[in-house]
Scaffold this motif. Sequence first.
Motif: not given
Length: 155
Positions: A65-70, A99-107, A137-145
């Motif tokens: 669920a978390l990966m699909v949400l991400a 906000v959506f990008q940072i939430l994706a990184s947290l997921f 993907a985590f640091p890339l998503t957080l960085g782009s957020g």
Amino acid sequence: MSIALAAISILHLLDLVILITSTAANAWIVDGDLSADLWYKCTSKNGGYHCKQSINEDWLQAVQALMVLAVLFCLLSFVFFLCQLFTLVKGGRFYFTAVFQILASLFVMSGAIIFTVMNYAAASSSYGYAYVLAWLAFPLTLGSGLIYIILRKTE
């Protein structure tokens, strides 16, 4: 400014591709002829490839669920970025996209942590490339957020 927008868009799309690949690829755990992911456990014997459903445990369903949400939140944030690019006033910031990008990184981080803690792999098995891509993907998503928070719209 158009070069920066193109670079940010490419970074976002690269991150989206990495998230989709890590969620769908069958290489979270690799052990010789056995490979497992979030959805299936596959073995290759006698030139054939035989797959069966993965275990049905709560922690694995949480990771799924978390990966699909991400993936969904990363895709939505890109759509919101494109919408804000044309509707945002000059000097405005891309907070909604951020906000959506940072939430994706947290997921994706939460999913990878749960998989790491709860997976009881044999000593001979190792983590596959999809698992590594999830952590990438985590640091890339957080960085782009964070870039979206800093980014201002200019003419």
